[in-house]
Write an enzyme that holds these catalytic residues in place. Structure first.
Site, PDB file in Angstrom:
ATOM      1  N   SER A   1     -21.938   3.695   0.119  1.00  0.00           N
ATOM      2  CA  SER A   1     -21.911   4.364   1.346  1.00  0.00           C
ATOM      3  C   SER A   1     -22.870   5.344   1.577  1.00  0.00           C
ATOM      4  O   SER A   1     -23.129   5.957   2.449  1.00  0.00           O
ATOM      5  CB  SER A   1     -20.528   5.174   1.161  1.00  0.00           C
ATOM      6  OG  SER A   1     -20.614   6.138   0.419  1.00  0.00           O
TER       7      SER A   1
ATOM      8  N   TYR B   1       0.840  -1.089  -0.023  1.00  0.00           N
ATOM      9  CA  TYR B   1       0.055   0.078  -0.060  1.00  0.00           C
ATOM     10  C   TYR B   1       0.850   1.256  -0.040  1.00  0.00           C
ATOM     11  O   TYR B   1       1.520   1.769   1.138  1.00  0.00           O
ATOM     12  CB  TYR B   1      -0.947   0.102   0.965  1.00  0.00           C
ATOM     13  CG  TYR B   1      -2.139  -0.974   1.177  1.00  0.00           C
ATOM     14  CD1 TYR B   1      -2.404  -1.815   0.022  1.00  0.00           C
ATOM     15  CD2 TYR B   1      -2.844  -1.224   2.474  1.00  0.00           C
ATOM     16  CE1 TYR B   1      -3.427  -2.693   0.183  1.00  0.00           C
ATOM     17  CE2 TYR B   1      -3.656  -2.136   2.486  1.00  0.00           C
ATOM     18  CZ  TYR B   1      -4.025  -3.017   1.360  1.00  0.00           C
ATOM     19  OH  TYR B   1      -5.111  -3.947   1.272  1.00  0.00           O
TER      20      TYR B   1
ATOM     21  N   GLY C   1     -16.820   2.583  -1.210  1.00  0.00           N
ATOM     22  CA  GLY C   1     -17.675   3.739  -1.128  1.00  0.00           C
ATOM     23  C   GLY C   1     -19.118   3.760  -2.004  1.00  0.00           C
ATOM     24  O   GLY C   1     -19.820   4.695  -1.573  1.00  0.00           O
TER      25      GLY C   1
HETATM   26  N1  LIG Z   1      -7.331  -8.356   1.091  1.00  0.00           N
HETATM   27  C1  LIG Z   1      -7.611  -7.613   0.068  1.00  0.00           C
HETATM   28  O1  LIG Z   1      -7.565  -8.236  -1.121  1.00  0.00           O
HETATM   29  C2  LIG Z   1      -8.053  -6.249   0.322  1.00  0.00           C
HETATM   30  C3  LIG Z   1      -8.578  -5.456  -0.826  1.00  0.00           C
HETATM   31  C4  LIG Z   1      -8.918  -4.157  -0.440  1.00  0.00           C
HETATM   32  C5  LIG Z   1      -8.759  -3.537   0.650  1.00  0.00           C
HETATM   33  N2  LIG Z   1      -8.470  -4.410   1.602  1.00  0.00           N
HETATM   34  C6  LIG Z   1      -8.444  -3.732   3.071  1.00  0.00           C
HETATM   35  O2  LIG Z   1      -9.651  -3.550   3.582  1.00  0.00           O
HETATM   36  C7  LIG Z   1      -9.943  -2.069   4.062  1.00  0.00           C
HETATM   37  C8  LIG Z   1     -11.281  -1.545   3.610  1.00  0.00           C
HETATM   38  O3  LIG Z   1     -11.430  -1.716   2.219  1.00  0.00           O
HETATM   39  P1  LIG Z   1     -11.943  -0.551   1.209  1.00  0.00           P
HETATM   40  O4  LIG Z   1     -11.172   0.731   1.477  1.00  0.00           O
HETATM   41  O5  LIG Z   1     -11.909  -1.004  -0.191  1.00  0.00           O
HETATM   42  O6  LIG Z   1     -13.494  -0.795   1.588  1.00  0.00           O
HETATM   43  P2  LIG Z   1     -14.631   0.369   1.860  1.00  0.00           P
HETATM   44  O7  LIG Z   1     -14.846   0.281   3.346  1.00  0.00           O
HETATM   45  O8  LIG Z   1     -15.843  -0.461   1.002  1.00  0.00           O
HETATM   46  O9  LIG Z   1     -14.137   1.577   1.094  1.00  0.00           O
HETATM   47  C9  LIG Z   1     -13.714   2.587   1.448  1.00  0.00           C
HETATM   48  C10 LIG Z   1     -14.312   3.742   0.977  1.00  0.00           C
HETATM   49  O10 LIG Z   1     -15.565   4.328   1.100  1.00  0.00           O
HETATM   50  C11 LIG Z   1     -15.707   5.632   1.253  1.00  0.00           C
HETATM   51  N3  LIG Z   1     -16.635   5.892   2.366  1.00  0.00           N
HETATM   52  C12 LIG Z   1     -17.750   6.763   2.379  1.00  0.00           C
HETATM   53  N4  LIG Z   1     -18.140   6.608   3.533  1.00  0.00           N
HETATM   54  C13 LIG Z   1     -17.415   6.120   4.423  1.00  0.00           C
HETATM   55  C14 LIG Z   1     -17.422   5.715   5.911  1.00  0.00           C
HETATM   56  N5  LIG Z   1     -18.114   6.409   6.511  1.00  0.00           N
HETATM   57  N6  LIG Z   1     -16.270   5.040   6.320  1.00  0.00           N
HETATM   58  C15 LIG Z   1     -15.537   4.560   5.448  1.00  0.00           C
HETATM   59  N7  LIG Z   1     -15.538   4.751   4.214  1.00  0.00           N
HETATM   60  C16 LIG Z   1     -16.348   5.627   3.741  1.00  0.00           C
HETATM   61  C17 LIG Z   1     -14.407   6.432   1.353  1.00  0.00           C
HETATM   62  O11 LIG Z   1     -14.071   6.919   0.085  1.00  0.00           O
HETATM   63  P3  LIG Z   1     -13.861   8.615   0.397  1.00  0.00           P
HETATM   64  O12 LIG Z   1     -13.048   8.584   1.448  1.00  0.00           O
HETATM   65  O13 LIG Z   1     -13.737   8.924  -1.014  1.00  0.00           O
HETATM   66  O14 LIG Z   1     -15.425   9.124   0.804  1.00  0.00           O
HETATM   67  C18 LIG Z   1     -13.547   4.989   1.471  1.00  0.00           C
HETATM   68  O15 LIG Z   1     -12.127   5.269   0.874  1.00  0.00           O
HETATM   69  C19 LIG Z   1      -8.716  -1.400   3.166  1.00  0.00           C
HETATM   70  O16 LIG Z   1      -8.221  -0.373   3.871  1.00  0.00           O
HETATM   71  C20 LIG Z   1      -7.699  -2.558   3.265  1.00  0.00           C
HETATM   72  O17 LIG Z   1      -6.877  -2.543   4.517  1.00  0.00           O
HETATM   73  C21 LIG Z   1      -7.975  -5.739   1.591  1.00  0.00           C
END
Ligand SMILES: NC(=O)c1ccc[n+]([C@@H]2O[C@H](COP(=O)([O-])OP(=O)(O)OC[C@H]3O[C@@H](n4cnc5c(N)ncnc54)[C@H](OP(=O)(O)O)[C@@H]3O)[C@@H](O)[C@H]2O)c1
Length: 341
Positions: free
Chosen positions: A218, A59, A215
């Site tokens: 969201s 990352y 998101g």
């Molecule tokens: N194992 C794997 O293959 C894999 C893949 C991807 C991620 N991950 C892990 O999972 C974590 C979460 O995944 P993700 O970031 O894809 O998932 P997510 O929680 O589905 O999406 C995060 C995005 O949603 C938006 N959002 C809007 N309201 C929100 C709120 N209240 N709280 C949080 N986010 C909000 C944000 O974008 P804005 O800030 O632009 O509003 C944020 O960047 C990552 O940080 C990573 O550690 C693992």
């Protein structure tokens, strides 16, 4: 708000907060992030009782681990001691951020761990996992090398990421596995078919990512929203053209239910994932990708949302399984998912 609820990562893993903080978005995957706000968000999460921090050495090519190091160094000692680090390795990247596939060889396992320990400034990693299955290395060899790191105390627990039932079984036959990290959300229900039953049978938990589908569900994404070329969402099939319009219509159905309950769409989406643990008799810990304190606050509000059977039925009628338009990754990335075979 204090997060008091906890989950256990499988029969062999640690006890963690019911919601974990995914730190990926703090290192560029969704465009620019503000470093000071990222550190403040990690501090606020620890303060609120979040103990599980998820990262990957790739990352921002080390950026995310160094950021977590800074956040832990500058957090009050009592909070720092509660933090449990979940770290992914194996993705091969160049200086411009290009992707070269995955290396799960024993030498890569150990080299990656050595560098992560230095960048994170810790003497052990709580849960260590290969980001993807390396198709050229039997999973037994990858997990076997991780088991050696456990024996030596550099790693406490072994996890997996985006692998399917056969690989999970082979890995679990090699060493105890705490959790599988996989995308699981109202609009990403694939794991329910074969993977969740396998995990339940083997006593392995889930750390669920993408619970807001990056998101998309969201409630904050608007139809005309544009993303920078280096933002994952600019290339995600679910965020393109007609797919986006279709998916946002699902979000509007969800919004009606959220409004009736006096909560936000984000909170309904996360609360739905939280409610699936008891339903599938498996510990499921959503990782929320908040990168600001405001987003974190909203996400943690899901812990106070109670969904009864009628609520769950209404939510699943509004967003039926397989209702999403578009795959969760672009084709080249889908091809790397053992979990989709
Ligand atoms: N194992 C794997 O293959 C894999 C893949 C991807 C991620 N991950 C892990 O999972 C974590 C979460 O995944 P993700 O970031 O894809 O998932 P997510 O929680 O589905 O999406 C995060 C995005 O949603 C938006 N959002 C809007 N309201 C929100 C709120 N209240 N709280 C949080 N986010 C909000 C944000 O974008 P804005 O800030 O632009 O509003 C944020 O960047 C990552 O940080 C990573 O550690 C693992």
């Amino acid at each position: 708000m204090t997060t008091t609820r906890t989950r256990t990562l499988g029969t062999t893993g640690p006890q963690v907060s019911a919601i974990g903080l995914g730190c990926m978005g703090m290192s560029g995957m969704y465009g620019e992030a503000d470093r000071a706000e990222s550190v403040a968000t990690i501090h606020a999460a620890l303060e609120a009782g979040v103990t599980l921090l998820d990262t990957g050495d790739f990352y921002g090519m080390g950026h995310n681990e160094l950021l977590i190091n800074e956040a832990l160094r500058t957090a009050p000692a009592a909070l720092r001691e509660n933090a449990l680090l979940s770290v992914k390795f194996g993705a091969q990247r160049g200086p411009d951020g290009e992707w070269y596939g995955f290396d799960g060889s024993p030498a890569a396992v150990k080299t990656s761990a050595a560098y992560s320990l230095q960048r994170l400034g810790v003497d052990h990693i709580d849960v260590y996992r290969p980001a993807r299955l390396d198709p050229d290395v039997p999973i037994e060899e990858t997990v076997g090398a991780m088991a050696e790191l456990v024996e030596k105390g550099y790693v406490r627990h072994i996890g997996l990421s985006e692998v399917g039932a056969d690989t999970i079984r082979r890995a679990a036959a090699t060493a105890p596995i705490a959790d599988l990290q996989i995308e699981y959300a109202l609009i990403s229900r694939g794991p329910e078919r074969e993977i969740l039953p396998t995990l339940r049978e083997l006593g392995i938990a889930v750390t669920a990512y993408g619970v807001l589908s990056r998101g998309l569900i969201s409630g904050h994404v608007t139809p005309g929203q544009e993303y920078a070329a280096n933002d994952f969402r600019a290339h995600s099939p679910r965020f393109q053209g007609e797919n986006l319009q279709h998916n946002l219509a699902l979000v509007e159905s969800l919004r009606k239910i959220a409004e009736q309950k006096g909560v936000s769409v984000t909170q309904i989406a996360i609360a739905w994932v939280l409610s699936q643990g008891p339903r599938h008799n498996t510990d499921i810990v959503p990782l929320v990708g908040a990168r600001t304190r405001a987003r974190l606050d909203e996400a943690l509000g899901a812990l106070d949302v109670t969904l009864d059977a009628a609520d769950l039925a209404a939510i699943e009628a509004a967003v039926p399984a397989d209702a999403a338009a578009g795959e969760r990754y672009a084709p080249a990335q889908m091809a790397m998912l053992d979990s989709e075979r």
